[in-house]
Design a protein around this motif. Structure first.
Motif, PDB file in Angstrom:
ATOM      1  N   THR A  89       0.827  -1.206   0.000  1.00 32.91           N
ATOM      2  CA  THR A  89       0.000   0.000   0.000  1.00 32.91           C
ATOM      3  C   THR A  89       0.860   1.254   0.000  1.00 32.91           C
ATOM      4  OG1 THR A  89      -1.802  -1.124   1.156  1.00 32.91           O
ATOM      5  CG2 THR A  89      -1.767   1.265   1.281  1.00 32.91           C
ATOM      6  N   ILE A  90       1.774   1.348   0.961  1.00 27.98           N
ATOM      7  CA  ILE A  90       2.603   2.544   1.084  1.00 27.98           C
ATOM      8  C   ILE A  90       3.557   2.661  -0.101  1.00 27.98           C
ATOM      9  CG2 ILE A  90       4.364   3.692   2.488  1.00 27.98           C
ATOM     10  CD1 ILE A  90       2.885   2.567   4.953  1.00 27.98           C
ATOM     11  N   GLY A  91       4.103   1.535  -0.559  1.00 29.93           N
ATOM     12  CA  GLY A  91       4.986   1.553  -1.730  1.00 29.93           C
ATOM     13  C   GLY A  91       4.276   2.100  -2.966  1.00 29.93           C
ATOM     14  N   THR A  92       3.046   1.683  -3.179  1.00 33.29           N
ATOM     15  CA  THR A  92       2.251   2.169  -4.315  1.00 33.29           C
ATOM     16  C   THR A  92       1.997   3.666  -4.191  1.00 33.29           C
ATOM     17  OG1 THR A  92       1.176   0.018  -4.528  1.00 33.29           O
ATOM     18  CG2 THR A  92       0.074   1.889  -5.557  1.00 33.29           C
ATOM     19  N   ILE A  93       1.668   4.107  -2.999  1.00 32.44           N
ATOM     20  CA  ILE A  93       1.367   5.524  -2.774  1.00 32.44           C
ATOM     21  C   ILE A  93       2.617   6.377  -2.980  1.00 32.44           C
ATOM     22  CG2 ILE A  93       0.653   7.212  -1.045  1.00 32.44           C
ATOM     23  CD1 ILE A  93      -1.101   4.862   0.124  1.00 32.44           C
ATOM     24  N   ILE A  94       3.757   5.927  -2.460  1.00 34.32           N
ATOM     25  CA  ILE A  94       5.003   6.691  -2.585  1.00 34.32           C
ATOM     26  C   ILE A  94       5.369   6.910  -4.055  1.00 34.32           C
ATOM     27  CG2 ILE A  94       7.503   6.555  -2.208  1.00 34.32           C
ATOM     28  CD1 ILE A  94       6.876   5.357   0.549  1.00 34.32           C
ATOM     29  N   GLN A  95       5.109   5.919  -4.897  1.00 35.56           N
ATOM     30  CA  GLN A  95       5.421   6.042  -6.324  1.00 35.56           C
ATOM     31  C   GLN A  95       4.597   7.133  -6.995  1.00 35.56           C
ATOM     32  OE1 GLN A  95       4.856   2.207  -8.090  1.00 35.56           O
ATOM     33  NE2 GLN A  95       6.645   1.319  -7.109  1.00 35.56           N
ATOM     34  N   LYS A  96       3.365   7.351  -6.553  1.00 31.35           N
ATOM     35  CA  LYS A  96       2.453   8.291  -7.219  1.00 31.35           C
ATOM     36  C   LYS A  96       2.345   9.647  -6.527  1.00 31.35           C
ATOM     37  CE  LYS A  96       0.914   5.134 -10.144  1.00 31.35           C
ATOM     38  NZ  LYS A  96       1.111   5.167 -11.548  1.00 31.35           N
ATOM     39  N   ILE A 105      -6.976  11.519   0.138  1.00 30.35           N
ATOM     40  CA  ILE A 105      -7.267  10.236   0.769  1.00 30.35           C
ATOM     41  C   ILE A 105      -8.149   9.405  -0.159  1.00 30.35           C
ATOM     42  CG2 ILE A 105      -8.323   9.083   2.748  1.00 30.35           C
ATOM     43  CD1 ILE A 105      -7.561  11.555   4.424  1.00 30.35           C
ATOM     44  N   GLN A 106      -9.088  10.053  -0.822  1.00 29.21           N
ATOM     45  CA  GLN A 106      -9.966   9.372  -1.783  1.00 29.21           C
ATOM     46  C   GLN A 106      -9.144   8.721  -2.902  1.00 29.21           C
ATOM     47  OE1 GLN A 106     -13.463   9.343  -1.668  1.00 29.21           O
ATOM     48  NE2 GLN A 106     -13.565   8.073  -3.488  1.00 29.21           N
ATOM     49  N   SER A 107      -8.198   9.470  -3.468  1.00 22.42           N
ATOM     50  CA  SER A 107      -7.396   8.919  -4.563  1.00 22.42           C
ATOM     51  C   SER A 107      -6.431   7.838  -4.073  1.00 22.42           C
ATOM     52  CB  SER A 107      -6.659  10.022  -5.322  1.00 22.42           C
ATOM     53  OG  SER A 107      -5.829  10.763  -4.474  1.00 22.42           O
ATOM     54  N   ILE A 108      -5.983   7.928  -2.840  1.00 21.22           N
ATOM     55  CA  ILE A 108      -5.145   6.874  -2.256  1.00 21.22           C
ATOM     56  C   ILE A 108      -5.930   5.565  -2.209  1.00 21.22           C
ATOM     57  CG2 ILE A 108      -4.117   6.057  -0.085  1.00 21.22           C
ATOM     58  CD1 ILE A 108      -3.206   8.978   0.395  1.00 21.22           C
ATOM     59  N   GLY A 109      -7.160   5.648  -1.725  1.00 19.75           N
ATOM     60  CA  GLY A 109      -8.004   4.457  -1.650  1.00 19.75           C
ATOM     61  C   GLY A 109      -8.254   3.845  -3.011  1.00 19.75           C
ATOM     62  N   GLU A 110      -8.558   4.682  -3.994  1.00 19.17           N
ATOM     63  CA  GLU A 110      -8.805   4.192  -5.347  1.00 19.17           C
ATOM     64  C   GLU A 110      -7.546   3.563  -5.940  1.00 19.17           C
ATOM     65  OE1 GLU A 110     -10.319   7.671  -7.316  1.00 19.17           O
ATOM     66  OE2 GLU A 110     -12.233   7.570  -6.245  1.00 19.17           O
ATOM     67  N   LEU A 111      -6.408   4.167  -5.673  1.00 20.05           N
ATOM     68  CA  LEU A 111      -5.131   3.680  -6.204  1.00 20.05           C
ATOM     69  C   LEU A 111      -4.786   2.277  -5.699  1.00 20.05           C
ATOM     70  CD1 LEU A 111      -2.615   4.535  -7.894  1.00 20.05           C
ATOM     71  CD2 LEU A 111      -1.649   5.413  -5.769  1.00 20.05           C
ATOM     72  N   VAL A 112      -5.069   2.013  -4.430  1.00 20.77           N
ATOM     73  CA  VAL A 112      -4.699   0.717  -3.843  1.00 20.77           C
ATOM     74  C   VAL A 112      -5.855  -0.283  -3.818  1.00 20.77           C
ATOM     75  CG1 VAL A 112      -2.841   1.718  -2.475  1.00 20.77           C
ATOM     76  CG2 VAL A 112      -5.100   1.451  -1.442  1.00 20.77           C
TER      77      VAL A 112
END
Length: 160
Positions: A89-96, A105-112
């Protein structure tokens, strides 16, 4: 030792149901008992995101350790059945994510692929000396939000 004390500090505070992110907790304090202010949806796909964009803890690894500990505690207490792995989760978020254009927070949820986000924003971190000893105890302050992505709103703390 201090890494584990930091984890304990966050989770004595976060998972006991207190959920008030502004209190300072000592790692040596007994686990407080308080009725939960909000109950997580146990069947929701849940992601934990620990946000330290301002580098308050000065050690990026703490973010992963804290998120993994939250996941483990949620599973052990049976509070969530579907928890996304913290490192992924955090790895995916850090990349984007970027400091100049942070993800919502909404886009974080959608991303993962989560339907429920536990968002922990680190507000303060430091060490204090344990009374009458030379040990340092980590202390911290965090803001915690829970966002339900199915209804697209923050459910904890309630929006005013």
């Amino acid at each position: 030792m201090t890494k584990y004390a930091l984890i304990l500090t966050f989770f004595l505070f976060f998972l006991t149901g207190c959920n008030i992110g502004s209190a300072v907790i000592y790692a040596t304090a007994p686990e407080p008992r308080q009725e939960a202010l909000y109950e997580l949806k146990s069947d929701a796909v849940t992601a934990v995101f620990v946000d330290d964009r301002r580098n308050i803890m000065q050690e990026r690894g703490f973010v992963f350790v804290i998120a993994e500990s939250v996941n483990r505690s949620l599973e052990e207490k049976g509070l969530c059945n579907k928890i996304l792995p913290a490192r992924k989760t955090i790895g995916t978020i850090i990349q984007k994510d970027s400091y100049s254009d942070p993800l919502t927070i909404q886009s974080i949820g959608e991303l993962v692929g989560a339907t429920q986000i536990i968002y922990v924003k680190i507000d303060a971190f430091g060490f204090v000396q344990e009374p009458n000893k030379s040990n340092l105890i980590p202390v911290s302050r965090a803001s915690i939000k829970v966002v339900d992505l199915e209804i697209k709103q923050r459910v904890f703390p309630p929006e005013s």
